[in-house]
Structures are given as C-alpha cells and as structure tokens.
Design a protein around this motif. Sequence first.
Motif, PDB file in Angstrom:
ATOM      1  N   ALA A  16      23.527 -53.609 -25.110  1.00 14.80           N
ATOM      2  CA  ALA A  16      22.596 -52.483 -25.004  1.00 14.80           C
ATOM      3  C   ALA A  16      22.740 -51.546 -26.192  1.00 14.80           C
ATOM      4  O   ALA A  16      21.754 -51.043 -26.730  1.00 14.80           O
ATOM      5  CB  ALA A  16      22.842 -51.726 -23.698  1.00 14.80           C
ATOM      6  N   ALA A  17      23.989 -51.308 -26.598  1.00 17.72           N
ATOM      7  CA  ALA A  17      24.228 -50.433 -27.748  1.00 17.72           C
ATOM      8  C   ALA A  17      23.622 -51.028 -29.010  1.00 17.72           C
ATOM      9  O   ALA A  17      23.048 -50.323 -29.842  1.00 17.72           O
ATOM     10  CB  ALA A  17      25.724 -50.201 -27.932  1.00 17.72           C
ATOM     11  N   THR A  18      23.718 -52.351 -29.157  1.00 16.81           N
ATOM     12  CA  THR A  18      23.160 -53.022 -30.333  1.00 16.81           C
ATOM     13  C   THR A  18      21.643 -52.938 -30.340  1.00 16.81           C
ATOM     14  O   THR A  18      21.021 -52.646 -31.360  1.00 16.81           O
ATOM     15  CB  THR A  18      23.596 -54.496 -30.361  1.00 16.81           C
ATOM     16  OG1 THR A  18      25.019 -54.559 -30.410  1.00 16.81           O
ATOM     17  CG2 THR A  18      23.014 -55.199 -31.572  1.00 16.81           C
ATOM     18  N   SER A  19      21.023 -53.165 -29.161  1.00 14.63           N
ATOM     19  CA  SER A  19      19.561 -53.147 -29.094  1.00 14.63           C
ATOM     20  C   SER A  19      19.005 -51.748 -29.292  1.00 14.63           C
ATOM     21  O   SER A  19      17.927 -51.571 -29.847  1.00 14.63           O
ATOM     22  CB  SER A  19      19.084 -53.709 -27.750  1.00 14.63           C
ATOM     23  OG  SER A  19      19.531 -52.891 -26.679  1.00 14.63           O
ATOM     24  N   ASN A  20      19.754 -50.745 -28.854  1.00 11.08           N
ATOM     25  CA  ASN A  20      19.302 -49.362 -29.025  1.00 11.08           C
ATOM     26  C   ASN A  20      19.673 -48.794 -30.381  1.00 11.08           C
ATOM     27  O   ASN A  20      19.186 -47.739 -30.773  1.00 11.08           O
ATOM     28  CB  ASN A  20      19.907 -48.460 -27.931  1.00 11.08           C
ATOM     29  CG  ASN A  20      19.322 -48.741 -26.574  1.00 11.08           C
ATOM     30  OD1 ASN A  20      18.194 -49.226 -26.464  1.00 11.08           O
ATOM     31  ND2 ASN A  20      20.078 -48.460 -25.531  1.00 11.08           N
ATOM     32  N   GLY A  21      20.594 -49.465 -31.084  1.00 10.76           N
ATOM     33  CA  GLY A  21      20.999 -49.010 -32.406  1.00 10.76           C
ATOM     34  C   GLY A  21      22.103 -47.998 -32.380  1.00 10.76           C
ATOM     35  O   GLY A  21      22.654 -47.633 -33.408  1.00 10.76           O
ATOM     36  N   SER A  22      22.455 -47.505 -31.189  1.00  8.36           N
ATOM     37  CA  SER A  22      23.497 -46.480 -31.106  1.00  8.36           C
ATOM     38  C   SER A  22      23.896 -46.311 -29.669  1.00  8.36           C
ATOM     39  O   SER A  22      23.116 -46.528 -28.766  1.00  8.36           O
ATOM     40  CB  SER A  22      22.993 -45.145 -31.663  1.00  8.36           C
ATOM     41  OG  SER A  22      23.927 -44.117 -31.423  1.00  8.36           O
ATOM     42  N   SER A  23      25.147 -45.883 -29.428  1.00 10.44           N
ATOM     43  CA  SER A  23      25.579 -45.552 -28.078  1.00 10.44           C
ATOM     44  C   SER A  23      25.439 -44.068 -27.796  1.00 10.44           C
ATOM     45  O   SER A  23      25.761 -43.604 -26.727  1.00 10.44           O
ATOM     46  CB  SER A  23      27.044 -45.977 -27.880  1.00 10.44           C
ATOM     47  OG  SER A  23      27.877 -45.265 -28.760  1.00 10.44           O
ATOM     48  N   LYS A  24      24.917 -43.325 -28.766  1.00 11.45           N
ATOM     49  CA  LYS A  24      24.728 -41.897 -28.546  1.00 11.45           C
ATOM     50  C   LYS A  24      23.436 -41.661 -27.790  1.00 11.45           C
ATOM     51  O   LYS A  24      22.614 -42.539 -27.609  1.00 11.45           O
ATOM     52  CB  LYS A  24      24.704 -41.146 -29.890  1.00 11.45           C
ATOM     53  CG  LYS A  24      26.061 -41.164 -30.600  1.00 11.45           C
ATOM     54  CD  LYS A  24      26.025 -40.292 -31.832  1.00 11.45           C
ATOM     55  CE  LYS A  24      27.383 -40.250 -32.517  1.00 11.45           C
ATOM     56  NZ  LYS A  24      27.387 -39.368 -33.694  1.00 11.45           N
ATOM     57  N   ARG A  25      23.223 -40.423 -27.363  1.00 16.84           N
ATOM     58  CA  ARG A  25      22.042 -40.086 -26.587  1.00 16.84           C
ATOM     59  C   ARG A  25      20.800 -40.220 -27.456  1.00 16.84           C
ATOM     60  O   ARG A  25      20.720 -39.683 -28.540  1.00 16.84           O
ATOM     61  CB  ARG A  25      22.145 -38.647 -26.060  1.00 16.84           C
ATOM     62  CG  ARG A  25      23.237 -38.457 -25.028  1.00 16.84           C
ATOM     63  CD  ARG A  25      23.384 -36.987 -24.683  1.00 16.84           C
ATOM     64  NE  ARG A  25      24.148 -36.290 -25.707  1.00 16.84           N
ATOM     65  CZ  ARG A  25      24.072 -34.988 -25.918  1.00 16.84           C
ATOM     66  NH1 ARG A  25      23.263 -34.251 -25.224  1.00 16.84           N
ATOM     67  NH2 ARG A  25      24.807 -34.430 -26.838  1.00 16.84           N
ATOM     68  N   THR A  26      19.818 -40.959 -26.943  1.00 16.23           N
ATOM     69  CA  THR A  26      18.594 -41.169 -27.697  1.00 16.23           C
ATOM     70  C   THR A  26      17.351 -40.898 -26.869  1.00 16.23           C
ATOM     71  O   THR A  26      16.250 -41.190 -27.286  1.00 16.23           O
ATOM     72  CB  THR A  26      18.519 -42.629 -28.206  1.00 16.23           C
ATOM     73  OG1 THR A  26      18.634 -43.509 -27.079  1.00 16.23           O
ATOM     74  CG2 THR A  26      19.626 -42.911 -29.204  1.00 16.23           C
ATOM     75  N   GLY A  27      17.499 -40.370 -25.661  1.00 16.14           N
ATOM     76  CA  GLY A  27      16.351 -40.103 -24.812  1.00 16.14           C
ATOM     77  C   GLY A  27      16.136 -41.230 -23.819  1.00 16.14           C
ATOM     78  O   GLY A  27      16.752 -42.289 -23.898  1.00 16.14           O
ATOM     79  N   PRO A  28      15.239 -41.040 -22.833  1.00 10.01           N
ATOM     80  CA  PRO A  28      15.003 -42.050 -21.814  1.00 10.01           C
ATOM     81  C   PRO A  28      14.618 -43.387 -22.430  1.00 10.01           C
ATOM     82  O   PRO A  28      13.856 -43.451 -23.377  1.00 10.01           O
ATOM     83  CB  PRO A  28      13.834 -41.445 -21.013  1.00 10.01           C
ATOM     84  CG  PRO A  28      13.964 -39.976 -21.205  1.00 10.01           C
ATOM     85  CD  PRO A  28      14.466 -39.819 -22.612  1.00 10.01           C
ATOM     86  N   SER A  29      15.162 -44.446 -21.888  1.00 11.52           N
ATOM     87  CA  SER A  29      14.925 -45.789 -22.412  1.00 11.52           C
ATOM     88  C   SER A  29      14.359 -46.670 -21.329  1.00 11.52           C
ATOM     89  O   SER A  29      14.627 -46.493 -20.156  1.00 11.52           O
ATOM     90  CB  SER A  29      16.249 -46.385 -22.917  1.00 11.52           C
ATOM     91  OG  SER A  29      16.133 -47.764 -23.135  1.00 11.52           O
ATOM     92  N   ALA A  30      13.559 -47.663 -21.730  1.00 13.88           N
ATOM     93  CA  ALA A  30      12.980 -48.602 -20.777  1.00 13.88           C
ATOM     94  C   ALA A  30      13.736 -49.921 -20.781  1.00 13.88           C
ATOM     95  O   ALA A  30      13.208 -50.935 -20.366  1.00 13.88           O
ATOM     96  CB  ALA A  30      11.511 -48.837 -21.118  1.00 13.88           C
ATOM     97  N   GLY A  31      14.968 -49.956 -21.260  1.00 11.48           N
ATOM     98  CA  GLY A  31      15.680 -51.216 -21.411  1.00 11.48           C
ATOM     99  C   GLY A  31      16.879 -51.360 -20.515  1.00 11.48           C
ATOM    100  O   GLY A  31      17.279 -50.457 -19.805  1.00 11.48           O
ATOM    101  N   CYS A  32      17.414 -52.561 -20.537  1.00  6.13           N
ATOM    102  CA  CYS A  32      18.706 -52.936 -19.958  1.00  6.13           C
ATOM    103  C   CYS A  32      18.840 -52.623 -18.477  1.00  6.13           C
ATOM    104  O   CYS A  32      19.526 -51.711 -18.060  1.00  6.13           O
ATOM    105  CB  CYS A  32      19.858 -52.300 -20.711  1.00  6.13           C
ATOM    106  SG  CYS A  32      21.392 -53.182 -20.404  1.00  6.13           S
ATOM    107  N   GLU A  33      18.138 -53.421 -17.665  1.00  2.81           N
ATOM    108  CA  GLU A  33      18.208 -53.241 -16.226  1.00  2.81           C
ATOM    109  C   GLU A  33      19.624 -53.447 -15.712  1.00  2.81           C
ATOM    110  O   GLU A  33      20.087 -52.749 -14.814  1.00  2.81           O
ATOM    111  CB  GLU A  33      17.253 -54.235 -15.550  1.00  2.81           C
ATOM    112  CG  GLU A  33      15.796 -53.953 -15.864  1.00  2.81           C
ATOM    113  CD  GLU A  33      14.942 -55.203 -15.794  1.00  2.81           C
ATOM    114  OE1 GLU A  33      15.433 -56.259 -16.233  1.00  2.81           O
ATOM    115  OE2 GLU A  33      13.814 -55.113 -15.339  1.00  2.81           O
ATOM    116  N   THR A  34      20.327 -54.425 -16.276  1.00  5.13           N
ATOM    117  CA  THR A  34      21.660 -54.750 -15.787  1.00  5.13           C
ATOM    118  C   THR A  34      22.625 -53.603 -15.990  1.00  5.13           C
ATOM    119  O   THR A  34      23.405 -53.257 -15.106  1.00  5.13           O
ATOM    120  CB  THR A  34      22.203 -56.007 -16.499  1.00  5.13           C
ATOM    121  OG1 THR A  34      21.311 -57.092 -16.240  1.00  5.13           O
ATOM    122  CG2 THR A  34      23.584 -56.362 -15.989  1.00  5.13           C
TER     123      THR A  34
END
Length: 234
Positions: free
Chosen positions: A185-203
């Motif tokens: 999830a961190a890789t797909s989002n590009g960062s583990s920091k706060r980036t706002g609401p996301s529509a990814g990674c149900e698991t």
Amino acid sequence: EADISHLMRIRAISQCGVTNHLPHLFVNTHPVELAAAEFHDRIIEMRALSPFQQLTLEIHEAALTDIETLMELRALLRDQDIHLAFDDFGVGQARIAELAAVSPDYVKFDRVLIAGIDRAPPERVRVLKCLVGALNEIQVIPLAEGIETEAEAAVCRELGFQLGQGFYFKRPAPMESFSDELAAAATSNGSSKRTGPSAGCETVLQAADDTMEAGRQVLLDALKSPLERLASAR
C-alpha cells in the motif's frame, strides 16, 4: 465507556509501531464520548501520538443526532488532519441532513445491508445503488462492511462502493502479519505519510479496522490496570 474507548484508540495507534509502514487506521468512538468535555483534548492527544499517520475517526450512527456538535467535531478533525467516517450507516438514525451538513470523508454501510446482496430483491439493490451513487456524487467515499463472499464483493463493486471490509478480504490477525500488505500500500500510494482519503487497499483497511475488534479481549486485559488506576484516582 468513554475511558475504555479512549484507551483502546491509544493502544491501537501504539500497536502500529510494530510495522515498518504506518497503516491508514480507522478508530472507533463510543456515542457517549461526543458530549464529553475532554473529548476534543483526547482527539488532539491521539494525533500527537502519531503525527504522520493517516487516521480516521468513526462515529456510530446512533451519535448522529446533534448537527452542531458534529460540525464542531468536524472542524477539529480538519484542524488535526484526521478523517471522519459515519459508521454502521443505514440501520439507525442517520439522515441526509447530517451527511449534507457535516460531509464525512467515508460512510460505512452496515453489514445488514451488505449480507447476501448478491441474492437480494431488486428493490433493495436499487435503493442501495442510489445511496452509493449519491455519496460518490458529493465525493464521500462509500465503504461496504461485512463482505464475506466473492459474489458480495462483486456486487458491491458494481454498485459503486470504493472500499470494502470483511472476512472475504482477510481474517483478523495481529498487526505484524500485515507487513506485506502495508508495504504494498505504501508503494502504491508513494508514501506512508498522510495523503488524504484514498480509494485503495481494501485488505489493509480491513486489517486496521479488525485489529481492534479481534483483539478486544486482549485490549481489555491490557487496560485493566490503567482503568483501576483511573477508578482509584476518582
């Protein structure tokens, strides 16, 4: 109830420290907390414990009756960069007025509406599709709770749900076991920091939400001493 709820949130955030990537953590509240004088201070304390983590505060539908209180809480959460979710939506007292006035980041549809949705009468499916479509239109992320089968997951996607949680994705487990999912999830989002609401990674969302639920008894045992100290202090 309010003290236990607060301590469980703190414990959940501290448990995230066992991973190399901070998950987007959804934490619960008890309905009685919203009226408590110390609730806002506890929200600030929660953010201070993990300044760079995506956090979402869940408000149970039973508490969605005082728009003024909700709007004050919403303002505080925005100031603290914490997202807001309406929990167990669709089976209680929540109204369109609260959605329009408070504009949460997420609405979590109760599992009662999701269970067996692949076999539900067409009327129920159409109503659910309208509600989900309306939320997407106003940029509120709809989340389906309690998905247990592939068929339910498929219908939820067709209806427009952006997120889902349930045993279909993963069973509750210790936070350490989700390292791979969190790293992905961190890789797909590009960062583990706060980036706002996301529509990814149900698991990962399921992992965050169910970690508290599955470990409730463990948490209660761990909190026994702190609660006894609170009682003695009174």
